[in-house]
Scaffold this active site. Structure first.
Site, PDB file in Angstrom:
ATOM      1  N   LYS A  57       4.769   5.197 -57.560  1.00  0.00           N
ATOM      2  CA  LYS A  57       3.336   5.183 -57.257  1.00  0.00           C
ATOM      3  C   LYS A  57       2.740   6.576 -57.456  1.00  0.00           C
ATOM      4  CE  LYS A  57       3.802   1.223 -54.202  1.00  0.00           C
ATOM      5  NZ  LYS A  57       3.840   0.626 -52.861  1.00  0.00           N
ATOM      6  N   GLN A 101       3.865   2.910 -46.975  1.00  0.00           N
ATOM      7  CA  GLN A 101       4.863   2.020 -47.565  1.00  0.00           C
ATOM      8  C   GLN A 101       5.515   1.159 -46.479  1.00  0.00           C
ATOM      9  OE1 GLN A 101       5.270   1.653 -50.801  1.00  0.00           O
ATOM     10  NE2 GLN A 101       6.961   0.207 -50.698  1.00  0.00           N
ATOM     11  N   ASP A 124      -4.313  -0.473 -50.600  1.00  0.00           N
ATOM     12  CA  ASP A 124      -3.338  -1.572 -50.614  1.00  0.00           C
ATOM     13  C   ASP A 124      -4.021  -2.914 -50.333  1.00  0.00           C
ATOM     14  OD1 ASP A 124      -0.641  -1.420 -51.235  1.00  0.00           O
ATOM     15  OD2 ASP A 124      -0.065  -0.532 -49.318  1.00  0.00           O
TER      16      ASP A 124
HETATM   17  N1  GUN Z   1       6.356  -2.738 -49.705  1.00  0.00           N
HETATM   18  C1  GUN Z   1       6.606  -3.626 -50.691  1.00  0.00           C
HETATM   19  N2  GUN Z   1       5.512  -3.805 -51.439  1.00  0.00           N
HETATM   20  C2  GUN Z   1       4.548  -3.018 -50.920  1.00  0.00           C
HETATM   21  C3  GUN Z   1       3.203  -2.761 -51.280  1.00  0.00           C
HETATM   22  O1  GUN Z   1       2.630  -3.316 -52.215  1.00  0.00           O
HETATM   23  N3  GUN Z   1       2.547  -1.872 -50.502  1.00  0.00           N
HETATM   24  C4  GUN Z   1       3.131  -1.262 -49.443  1.00  0.00           C
HETATM   25  N4  GUN Z   1       2.409  -0.415 -48.722  1.00  0.00           N
HETATM   26  N5  GUN Z   1       4.379  -1.480 -49.086  1.00  0.00           N
HETATM   27  C5  GUN Z   1       5.084  -2.348 -49.830  1.00  0.00           C
END
Ligand code: GUN
Length: 288
Positions: A57, A101, A124
């Site tokens: 990311k 996350q 998100d």
């Molecule tokens: N954990 C697995 N997928 C995601 C996501 O798209 N965003 C976040 N914040 N955590 C995750």
């Protein structure tokens, strides 16, 4: 392999690259006006998969000419300490998007943390305000994975109006928002889940199927109407340890009209839509 017709592949890598070019252009335009879009990624603990995701990311942001900070904390971090960090990031003018996350360590209430993120920075799309905005069709941030799936449908010029879309899976992150996005585009939507009585009877009626369960071979060729569009959100490992989706790709591709592969399908789209949301957050703030 037999001689039957084969589905067209929707190439997530190519589409992601195309969309990222546009993100990069818009980010540069905003930077020229003095605002570099910024994303803060917060990781608590040592989950190995999470470490890979957050690195990708941050790299995606930097490659698109955006600013990104990765904040890593030990799993001994308390909930109050994390909430204090979120508060500081909410105030930080260089940060337009905040991503915590998941999963978080069990002693931290993930819902409480997500609700602490300013909705204006919720790239998100997990905040209740974002979920509510999607539900009533107002401006917010759409969760990145279903948003990416919508972009894949758009990329093949697919008109959802009056089509029957079947979503398999009802998670807050994919299944439920996916269903709302399809509905917004005037599809007739069915949500299937673990208690659905006859999944095959429903998928056989579908013009579009989105599989988002997290289990191999949830969708097989006998469950698909010829010509249907199949979007595979799954990320699983097969017996050889290779990445695979929820769909029996080799079987279903003989029947479907379009299909997304795993890897190289929805996966690259998810981070791309995170970049799009972060850019959008910065553009909105600039316009405000
Ligand atoms: N954990 C697995 N997928 C995601 C996501 O798209 N965003 C976040 N914040 N955590 C995750």
């Amino acid at each position: 392999m037999n001689n039957s017709t084969s589905a067209q592949i929707i190439d997530g890598n190519a589409l992601a690259a195309h969309l990222r070019t546009d993100v990069k252009r818009r980010a540069a335009a905003l930077a020229a006006k003095g605002v570099t879009p910024g994303l803060a990624v917060v990781l608590v603990g040592e989950n190995p998969a999470s470490q890979v995701y957050v690195r990708n990311k941050v790299k995606g942001c930097v490659d698109a000419g955006m600013h990104s900070v990765l904040e890593r904390y030990a799993d001994t971090m308390t909930e109050d300490e994390l909430l204090a960090r979120i508060d500081a990031l909410n105030q930080d003018r260089t940060i337009h998007g905040i991503l915590v996350q998941l999963p978080l360590p069990v002693h931290i209430d993930a819902a409480k943390v997500i609700e602490a993120i300013s909705p204006a920075k919720d790239v998100d799309g997990f905040h209740i305000a974002s979920a509510g905005a999607l539900m009533v069709g107002q401006q917010g941030f759409w969760p990145c994975t279903p948003y990416g799936c919508m972009k894949m449908l758009e990329s093949i010029g697919y008109n959802l109006r009056g089509k029957h879309a079947v979503v398999i899976g009802r998670s807050n992150i994919v299944g439920k928002p996916m269903a709302l996005m399809l509905l917004q585009q005037n599809a007739t939507v069915t949500i299937c889940h673990s208690a659905t009585a006859d999944l095959k009877a429903l998928t056989l009626q579908a013009d579009v199927i989105v599989a988002a369960v997290g289990k191999r071979n949830v969708l097989t060729a006998d469950m698909v109407k010829p010509g249907a569009v199949v979007i595979d959100v799954g990320m699983n490992r097969n017996d050889e340890g290779k990445l695979c989706g929820d769909v029996d790709f080799e079987g279903v591709r003989q029947v479907a009209g379009y299909i997304t592969p795993v890897p190289g399908g929805v996966g690259p789209m998810t981070i791309t839509m995170l970049l799009v949301n972060t850019l959008e957050a910065a553009e909105r703030e600039f316009a405000a």
